[in-house]
Design a protein around this motif. Structure first.
Motif, PDB file in Angstrom:
ATOM      1  N   GLY A  82     -18.321 -18.163 -11.749  1.00  0.00           N
ATOM      2  CA  GLY A  82     -19.169 -17.132 -12.328  1.00  0.00           C
ATOM      3  C   GLY A  82     -18.439 -16.016 -13.041  1.00  0.00           C
ATOM      4  O   GLY A  82     -18.963 -14.912 -13.168  1.00  0.00           O
ATOM      5  N   GLY A  83     -17.222 -16.254 -13.487  1.00  0.00           N
ATOM      6  CA  GLY A  83     -16.506 -15.248 -14.252  1.00  0.00           C
ATOM      7  C   GLY A  83     -15.554 -14.415 -13.424  1.00  0.00           C
ATOM      8  O   GLY A  83     -15.267 -14.721 -12.276  1.00  0.00           O
ATOM      9  N   VAL A  84     -15.100 -13.331 -14.039  1.00  0.00           N
ATOM     10  CA  VAL A  84     -14.133 -12.440 -13.404  1.00  0.00           C
ATOM     11  C   VAL A  84     -14.843 -11.195 -12.902  1.00  0.00           C
ATOM     12  O   VAL A  84     -15.599 -10.564 -13.637  1.00  0.00           O
ATOM     13  N   LYS A  85     -14.586 -10.858 -11.652  1.00  0.00           N
ATOM     14  CA  LYS A  85     -15.087  -9.614 -11.074  1.00  0.00           C
ATOM     15  C   LYS A  85     -13.884  -8.821 -10.576  1.00  0.00           C
ATOM     16  O   LYS A  85     -13.033  -9.359  -9.871  1.00  0.00           O
ATOM     17  N   VAL A  86     -13.810  -7.555 -10.972  1.00  0.00           N
ATOM     18  CA  VAL A  86     -12.696  -6.696 -10.589  1.00  0.00           C
ATOM     19  C   VAL A  86     -13.238  -5.517  -9.793  1.00  0.00           C
ATOM     20  O   VAL A  86     -14.148  -4.824 -10.243  1.00  0.00           O
ATOM     21  N   GLU A  87     -12.677  -5.304  -8.604  1.00  0.00           N
ATOM     22  CA  GLU A  87     -13.025  -4.164  -7.763  1.00  0.00           C
ATOM     23  C   GLU A  87     -11.796  -3.273  -7.649  1.00  0.00           C
ATOM     24  O   GLU A  87     -10.736  -3.739  -7.255  1.00  0.00           O
ATOM     25  N   VAL A  88     -11.953  -2.005  -8.026  1.00  0.00           N
ATOM     26  CA  VAL A  88     -10.821  -1.075  -8.024  1.00  0.00           C
ATOM     27  C   VAL A  88     -11.055   0.024  -6.997  1.00  0.00           C
ATOM     28  O   VAL A  88     -12.098   0.676  -6.999  1.00  0.00           O
ATOM     29  N   ASP A  89     -10.074   0.207  -6.123  1.00  0.00           N
ATOM     30  CA  ASP A  89     -10.025   1.333  -5.199  1.00  0.00           C
ATOM     31  C   ASP A  89      -8.705   2.030  -5.484  1.00  0.00           C
ATOM     32  O   ASP A  89      -7.646   1.425  -5.343  1.00  0.00           O
ATOM     33  N   SER A  90      -8.779   3.282  -5.934  1.00  0.00           N
ATOM     34  CA  SER A  90      -7.564   3.957  -6.370  1.00  0.00           C
ATOM     35  C   SER A  90      -7.596   5.432  -6.022  1.00  0.00           C
ATOM     36  O   SER A  90      -8.657   6.062  -6.053  1.00  0.00           O
ATOM     37  N   CYS A 108       2.837  -1.157 -15.832  1.00  0.00           N
ATOM     38  CA  CYS A 108       3.720  -2.323 -15.736  1.00  0.00           C
ATOM     39  C   CYS A 108       3.704  -2.913 -14.325  1.00  0.00           C
ATOM     40  O   CYS A 108       3.794  -4.132 -14.148  1.00  0.00           O
ATOM     41  N   THR A 109       3.564  -2.067 -13.322  1.00  0.00           N
ATOM     42  CA  THR A 109       3.496  -2.531 -11.938  1.00  0.00           C
ATOM     43  C   THR A 109       2.181  -3.261 -11.691  1.00  0.00           C
ATOM     44  O   THR A 109       2.154  -4.308 -11.039  1.00  0.00           O
ATOM     45  N   ILE A 110       1.093  -2.728 -12.215  1.00  0.00           N
ATOM     46  CA  ILE A 110      -0.216  -3.372 -12.060  1.00  0.00           C
ATOM     47  C   ILE A 110      -0.179  -4.766 -12.674  1.00  0.00           C
ATOM     48  O   ILE A 110      -0.592  -5.747 -12.049  1.00  0.00           O
ATOM     49  N   LYS A 111       0.342  -4.875 -13.895  1.00  0.00           N
ATOM     50  CA  LYS A 111       0.430  -6.179 -14.560  1.00  0.00           C
ATOM     51  C   LYS A 111       1.287  -7.155 -13.745  1.00  0.00           C
ATOM     52  O   LYS A 111       0.923  -8.309 -13.575  1.00  0.00           O
ATOM     53  N   ALA A 112       2.419  -6.678 -13.245  1.00  0.00           N
ATOM     54  CA  ALA A 112       3.315  -7.547 -12.474  1.00  0.00           C
ATOM     55  C   ALA A 112       2.658  -8.028 -11.191  1.00  0.00           C
ATOM     56  O   ALA A 112       2.807  -9.201 -10.816  1.00  0.00           O
ATOM     57  N   ARG A 113       1.934  -7.152 -10.515  1.00  0.00           N
ATOM     58  CA  ARG A 113       1.264  -7.544  -9.264  1.00  0.00           C
ATOM     59  C   ARG A 113       0.129  -8.531  -9.527  1.00  0.00           C
ATOM     60  O   ARG A 113      -0.051  -9.489  -8.765  1.00  0.00           O
ATOM     61  N   VAL A 114      -0.634  -8.326 -10.588  1.00  0.00           N
ATOM     62  CA  VAL A 114      -1.711  -9.268 -10.936  1.00  0.00           C
ATOM     63  C   VAL A 114      -1.105 -10.624 -11.272  1.00  0.00           C
ATOM     64  O   VAL A 114      -1.583 -11.664 -10.805  1.00  0.00           O
ATOM     65  N   GLU A 115      -0.058 -10.614 -12.071  1.00  0.00           N
ATOM     66  CA  GLU A 115       0.612 -11.858 -12.447  1.00  0.00           C
ATOM     67  C   GLU A 115       1.151 -12.587 -11.217  1.00  0.00           C
ATOM     68  O   GLU A 115       0.960 -13.797 -11.063  1.00  0.00           O
ATOM     69  N   CYS A 116       1.796 -11.871 -10.319  1.00  0.00           N
ATOM     70  CA  CYS A 116       2.356 -12.472  -9.110  1.00  0.00           C
ATOM     71  C   CYS A 116       1.256 -13.074  -8.240  1.00  0.00           C
ATOM     72  O   CYS A 116       1.373 -14.211  -7.777  1.00  0.00           O
ATOM     73  N   ALA A 117       0.185 -12.325  -8.017  1.00  0.00           N
ATOM     74  CA  ALA A 117      -0.925 -12.834  -7.203  1.00  0.00           C
ATOM     75  C   ALA A 117      -1.539 -14.079  -7.839  1.00  0.00           C
ATOM     76  O   ALA A 117      -1.878 -15.038  -7.145  1.00  0.00           O
ATOM     77  N   ALA A 118      -1.665 -14.085  -9.165  1.00  0.00           N
ATOM     78  CA  ALA A 118      -2.241 -15.232  -9.859  1.00  0.00           C
ATOM     79  C   ALA A 118      -1.371 -16.477  -9.695  1.00  0.00           C
ATOM     80  O   ALA A 118      -1.875 -17.561  -9.390  1.00  0.00           O
ATOM     81  N   PHE A 119      -0.063 -16.333  -9.880  1.00  0.00           N
ATOM     82  CA  PHE A 119       0.830 -17.482  -9.725  1.00  0.00           C
ATOM     83  C   PHE A 119       0.851 -17.973  -8.280  1.00  0.00           C
ATOM     84  O   PHE A 119       0.919 -19.175  -8.031  1.00  0.00           O
ATOM     85  N   ARG A 120       0.771 -17.067  -7.328  1.00  0.00           N
ATOM     86  CA  ARG A 120       0.695 -17.484  -5.920  1.00  0.00           C
ATOM     87  C   ARG A 120      -0.610 -18.230  -5.665  1.00  0.00           C
ATOM     88  O   ARG A 120      -0.630 -19.253  -4.983  1.00  0.00           O
ATOM     89  N   SER A 121      -1.713 -17.727  -6.210  1.00  0.00           N
ATOM     90  CA  SER A 121      -3.006 -18.362  -6.026  1.00  0.00           C
ATOM     91  C   SER A 121      -3.048 -19.755  -6.644  1.00  0.00           C
ATOM     92  O   SER A 121      -3.655 -20.667  -6.097  1.00  0.00           O
ATOM     93  N   ALA A 122      -2.393 -19.910  -7.782  1.00  0.00           N
ATOM     94  CA  ALA A 122      -2.357 -21.206  -8.466  1.00  0.00           C
ATOM     95  C   ALA A 122      -1.300 -22.136  -7.878  1.00  0.00           C
ATOM     96  O   ALA A 122      -1.156 -23.272  -8.316  1.00  0.00           O
ATOM     97  N   GLN A 123      -0.565 -21.645  -6.894  1.00  0.00           N
ATOM     98  CA  GLN A 123       0.490 -22.399  -6.210  1.00  0.00           C
ATOM     99  C   GLN A 123       1.577 -22.876  -7.172  1.00  0.00           C
ATOM    100  O   GLN A 123       2.086 -23.988  -7.054  1.00  0.00           O
ATOM    101  N   LEU A 126       0.824  -1.208   0.000  1.00  0.00           N
ATOM    102  CA  LEU A 126       0.000   0.000   0.000  1.00  0.00           C
ATOM    103  C   LEU A 126       0.860   1.262   0.000  1.00  0.00           C
ATOM    104  O   LEU A 126       0.380   2.343   0.309  1.00  0.00           O
ATOM    105  N   GLU A 127       2.124   1.102  -0.364  1.00  0.00           N
ATOM    106  CA  GLU A 127       3.032   2.239  -0.449  1.00  0.00           C
ATOM    107  C   GLU A 127       2.678   3.104  -1.654  1.00  0.00           C
ATOM    108  O   GLU A 127       2.082   2.634  -2.618  1.00  0.00           O
ATOM    109  N   SER A 128       3.104   4.346  -1.618  1.00  0.00           N
ATOM    110  CA  SER A 128       2.887   5.258  -2.732  1.00  0.00           C
ATOM    111  C   SER A 128       3.524   4.697  -4.005  1.00  0.00           C
ATOM    112  O   SER A 128       4.603   4.102  -3.967  1.00  0.00           O
ATOM    113  N   GLY A 178      -1.408   4.813  -7.229  1.00  0.00           N
ATOM    114  CA  GLY A 178      -0.763   5.543  -8.313  1.00  0.00           C
ATOM    115  C   GLY A 178       0.301   4.741  -9.046  1.00  0.00           C
ATOM    116  O   GLY A 178       1.263   5.303  -9.550  1.00  0.00           O
ATOM    117  N   ALA A 179       0.114   3.428  -9.130  1.00  0.00           N
ATOM    118  CA  ALA A 179       1.101   2.559  -9.775  1.00  0.00           C
ATOM    119  C   ALA A 179       1.067   2.705 -11.291  1.00  0.00           C
ATOM    120  O   ALA A 179       0.029   3.002 -11.881  1.00  0.00           O
TER     121      ALA A 179
END
Length: 99
Positions: free
Chosen positions: A26-34, A72-87, A12-14, A68-69
């Motif tokens: 039931g598909g993909v749901k995206v919630e954005v707080d920015s 490229c940072t958003i993509k990297a974080r989504v990718e990282c979370a996905a790989f962690r979730s998929a173990q 949650l850093e700047s 305020g990312a």
């Protein structure tokens, strides 16, 4: 990619973004707080959805807390979370699975 458990990536850093991904039916749901949601909220959601599509993720709840990312940072974080979730622990695609 099959998600198996909830996972998180980022801070949650700047200029960073925290992404939480949870398997769901039931598909993909995206919630954005920015801090820049009024200006870039739609683009952030599109970036998240495109990244999930590239990873072949069809069912997920994704919560994005953006400070305020850059894209490229958003993509990297989504990718990282996905790989962690998929173990995924072996044969991780260093350099990014997203082209």
């Amino acid at each position: 990619m099959l998600l198996k458990q909830p996972a998180i990536a980022g801070t949650l850093e700047s200029s960073d973004v925290q992404v939480t991904i949870t398997p769901q039916d039931g598909g993909v749901k995206v919630e954005v707080d920015s801090t820049v949601k009024a200006q870039y909220g739609r683009h952030i959601e599109e970036c998240v959805r495109e990244t999930l599509e590239n990873l072949n993720i069809k069912n997920a709840l994704v919560k994005v807390v953006d400070q305020g990312a850059l894209e490229c940072t958003i993509k990297a974080r989504v990718e990282c979370a996905a790989f962690r979730s998929a173990q995924v622990e072996d044969n991780y695609p260093w350099g990014g699975a997203i082209k």
